[in-house]
Design a protein around this motif. Structure first.
Motif, PDB file in Angstrom:
ATOM      1  N   GLN A  85       0.774  -1.270   0.094  1.00  0.00           N
ATOM      2  CA  GLN A  85      -0.081   0.098  -0.031  1.00  0.00           C
ATOM      3  C   GLN A  85       0.812   1.402   0.154  1.00  0.00           C
ATOM      4  OE1 GLN A  85      -2.511  -0.907   3.325  1.00  0.00           O
ATOM      5  NE2 GLN A  85      -4.242  -1.113   2.156  1.00  0.00           N
ATOM      6  N   SER A  86       1.854   1.365   0.824  1.00  0.00           N
ATOM      7  CA  SER A  86       2.924   2.304   0.757  1.00  0.00           C
ATOM      8  C   SER A  86       3.506   2.672  -0.677  1.00  0.00           C
ATOM      9  CB  SER A  86       3.845   2.132   1.719  1.00  0.00           C
ATOM     10  OG  SER A  86       4.797   3.272   1.818  1.00  0.00           O
ATOM     11  N   ASN A  87       3.821   1.622  -1.413  1.00  0.00           N
ATOM     12  CA  ASN A  87       4.445   1.681  -2.538  1.00  0.00           C
ATOM     13  C   ASN A  87       3.413   2.358  -3.624  1.00  0.00           C
ATOM     14  OD1 ASN A  87       6.825   0.654  -1.593  1.00  0.00           O
ATOM     15  ND2 ASN A  87       6.540  -1.353  -2.452  1.00  0.00           N
ATOM     16  N   LEU A  88       2.022   1.701  -3.520  1.00  0.00           N
ATOM     17  CA  LEU A  88       1.061   2.214  -4.469  1.00  0.00           C
ATOM     18  C   LEU A  88       0.652   3.721  -4.278  1.00  0.00           C
ATOM     19  CD1 LEU A  88      -1.327  -0.687  -4.590  1.00  0.00           C
ATOM     20  CD2 LEU A  88       0.100   0.178  -6.417  1.00  0.00           C
ATOM     21  N   GLU A  89       0.841   4.234  -2.939  1.00  0.00           N
ATOM     22  CA  GLU A  89       0.385   5.232  -2.617  1.00  0.00           C
ATOM     23  C   GLU A  89       1.345   6.405  -3.061  1.00  0.00           C
ATOM     24  OE1 GLU A  89      -0.646   8.135   1.393  1.00  0.00           O
ATOM     25  OE2 GLU A  89      -0.264   6.020   1.497  1.00  0.00           O
ATOM     26  N   THR A  90       2.638   5.923  -3.114  1.00  0.00           N
ATOM     27  CA  THR A  90       3.904   6.737  -3.680  1.00  0.00           C
ATOM     28  C   THR A  90       3.864   6.630  -5.099  1.00  0.00           C
ATOM     29  OG1 THR A  90       5.330   6.083  -1.880  1.00  0.00           O
ATOM     30  CG2 THR A  90       6.252   7.005  -3.744  1.00  0.00           C
ATOM     31  N   SER A  91       3.504   5.438  -5.813  1.00  0.00           N
ATOM     32  CA  SER A  91       3.681   5.368  -7.106  1.00  0.00           C
ATOM     33  C   SER A  91       2.468   5.769  -8.142  1.00  0.00           C
ATOM     34  CB  SER A  91       3.967   3.924  -7.657  1.00  0.00           C
ATOM     35  OG  SER A  91       3.097   3.137  -7.446  1.00  0.00           O
ATOM     36  N   ILE A  92       1.303   5.536  -7.253  1.00  0.00           N
ATOM     37  CA  ILE A  92       0.059   5.937  -8.098  1.00  0.00           C
ATOM     38  C   ILE A  92      -0.824   7.013  -7.458  1.00  0.00           C
ATOM     39  CG2 ILE A  92      -2.115   5.296  -8.886  1.00  0.00           C
ATOM     40  CD1 ILE A  92      -0.810   2.473  -9.446  1.00  0.00           C
ATOM     41  N   ASN A  93      -1.362   6.747  -6.100  1.00  0.00           N
ATOM     42  CA  ASN A  93      -2.104   7.589  -5.242  1.00  0.00           C
ATOM     43  C   ASN A  93      -2.742   6.932  -4.095  1.00  0.00           C
ATOM     44  OD1 ASN A  93      -4.781   6.705  -5.924  1.00  0.00           O
ATOM     45  ND2 ASN A  93      -4.881   8.207  -7.762  1.00  0.00           N
TER      46      ASN A  93
END
Length: 158
Positions: A38-46
């Motif tokens: 989730q942390s990676n997706l928040e950084t890479s997408i939103n």
């Protein structure tokens, strides 16, 4: 001690270990797979894309990573991001249909861009975000299961 009694005791330990793993797999998977992903997706997408990623218990000692990111009209954005799209047109809905009269985005120069229709080139390559997350993080979950189970066996004598 007879061989049959020894076999029963070993089977009992295996059952207890499996129940212990099944009882804790969601917590361990959340720590080792879900939260980092989730942390990676928040950084890479939103943040919305990150919140759409969840864990689901899919059976005995089984979990699955589920991504269900939907657009305003229910369109499966997660599917488009995961598997790519063909070239397609995007049109403004118009205010009479509950949308806007123009599409809007920030261009590469940082300036606002408006258009009624856009020919999107598509993203035809298979991205496979979720499969990549599973492949990268599953070894951490397996290691967590082994270490937690070993600790439990040493301290509680399963």
């Amino acid at each position: 001690m007879s061989l049959d009694l020894t076999k029963q005791r070993l089977e009992s330990v295996v059952d207890r270990v499996e129940r212990y793993i099944d009882d804790n797999i969601e917590v361990w998977a959340t720590e080792t797979i879900l939260l980092p992903a989730q942390s990676n997706l928040e950084t890479s997408i939103n943040a919305r894309a990150a919140r759409a990623l969840t864990l689901e218990k899919s059976g005995f000692m089984k979990i699955d990573l589920v991504w269900d990111l939907r657009g305003d009209d229910g369109e499966p954005l997660h599917f488009f991001l995961e598997f790519g799209t063909r070239p397609h047109k995007i049109e403004a809905k118009g205010k009479e249909h509950g949308g806007a009269n123009a599409l809007h985005w920030t261009g590469p120069s940082g300036k606002n861009v408006f258009a009624k229709i856009v020919n999107h080139p598509g993203s035809t390559k298979h991205v496979g975000l979720i499969q990549r997350i599973k492949d990268e993080r599953m070894p951490a979950l397996q290691a967590k299961i082994v270490s937690e189970t070993q600790n439990k066996m040493e301290t509680d004598s399963l």
